[in-house]
Design an enzyme around this catalytic site. Structure first.
Site, short mmCIF file in Angstrom:
data_model
loop_
_atom_site.label_atom_id
_atom_site.label_comp_id
_atom_site.label_asym_id
_atom_site.label_seq_id
_atom_site.Cartn_x
_atom_site.Cartn_y
_atom_site.Cartn_z
N ASN A 84 0.88 -1.10 0.06
CA ASN A 84 -0.25 -0.09 -0.04
C ASN A 84 0.84 1.06 -0.11
O ASN A 84 2.08 1.17 0.36
CB ASN A 84 -1.00 -0.03 1.48
CG ASN A 84 -2.10 -1.05 1.24
OD1 ASN A 84 -2.09 -2.02 0.63
ND2 ASN A 84 -3.02 -0.39 2.03
CA CA Z 1 -7.27 -2.39 3.64
#
Ligand code: CA
Ligand code: CTP
Length: 228
Positions: free
Chosen positions: A34
């Protein structure tokens, strides 16, 4: 002017924080991750330490310096992060600020995946990672007295945050709008709303350091309001 001294209202408390992204290897040179700088989680760790807490910061890969006065445990994957968090229990407070990768590859390759020249692309099978916040929020024997999560959302911020509060057994969710026009991702500012069973409080746009300062004061207040 002299700065107000920081109250030592977390002295004797153990605070467990996650920060940064996780990296989930595909092969020795590639990973899934991420976007996360770790700025918000690291700033929270620093403020907890200034309030006198013993702080364990479990951090994924970030380029930030270790905050002063904080025990830092460095991990790469979500599974390593969960193991480090469980090893650090018991704690009075948990603040799960990491941007954990929701999925990892189902079986990483120990050799570099090569292009074979035909234009054929590899297909990655994914499997879901453990939810660290939910594991801690629903812990049967060592649940911290206060469990705080984040909810990075691009839409329906409060509804999504309420859902996470319930599902993950958290006491407080710091919800932030991360839609691209806000510039939150990677930037120094953050616009958050606190979502708890008491309701929703909107904060103005603040630096991530100021969000951390206020959040730690709020957590200390809530901790003092619970017994013990
Ligand atoms: Ca997530
Ligand atoms: N979180 C976690 N472990 C995971 C996924 C999320 O601990 N495997 C935590 C994050 O640190 C954050 C909160 O859960 O405190 C919410 O993360 P978020 O990604 O917004 O929620 P998800 O449940 O993963 O839902 P989605 O990404 O689908 O919105």
């Amino acid at each position: 002017a002299m700065l107000d001294p920081v109250p030592q209202d977390l002295a004797g408390r153990h605070v467990l924080i996650t920060s940064g992204p996780t990296h989930e290897p595909i092969d020795p040179v590639r990973y899934i991750a991420n976007r996360s700088s770790g700025k918000q989680g690291h700033a929270i760790a620093a403020w907890m330490a200034r309030h006198g807490a013993r702080v364990t910061l479990v951090s994924g890969p970030v380029t930030l310096a270790d905050p002063p006065g904080v025990d830092v445990v460095k991990v790469e994957t979500a599974r390593q992060m969960l193991a480090a968090v469980e090893a650090a229990l018991p704690a009075d407070v948990a603040v799960m600020a990491a941007a954990v990768a929701d999925w990892r590859t189902d079986g990483e390759s120990d050799r570099k995946i090569k292009k074979d020249g035909s234009g054929k692309v590899p297909v990655l099978a994914l499997t879901e990672n453990p939810d660290i916040l939910a594991t801690i929020g629903r812990h049967s024997s060592a649940r911290p007295r206060l469990v705080v999560g984040f909810a990075a959302e691009t839409n329906d911020v409060v509804d999504n945050a309420r859902g996470k509060l319930e599902r993950k057994g958290a006491d407080l969710i710091v919800a932030n709008d991360v839609s691209p026009e806000t510039g939150v991702m990677g930037g120094d500012a953050n616009t958050v709303r606190l979502v708890s069973h008491d309701g929703v409080t909107d904060w103005p746009t603040l630096s991530k350091d100021e969000v951390a300062r206020r959040l730690v004061a709020e957590i200390a207040r809530r901790l003092a309001a619970t017994v013990g």
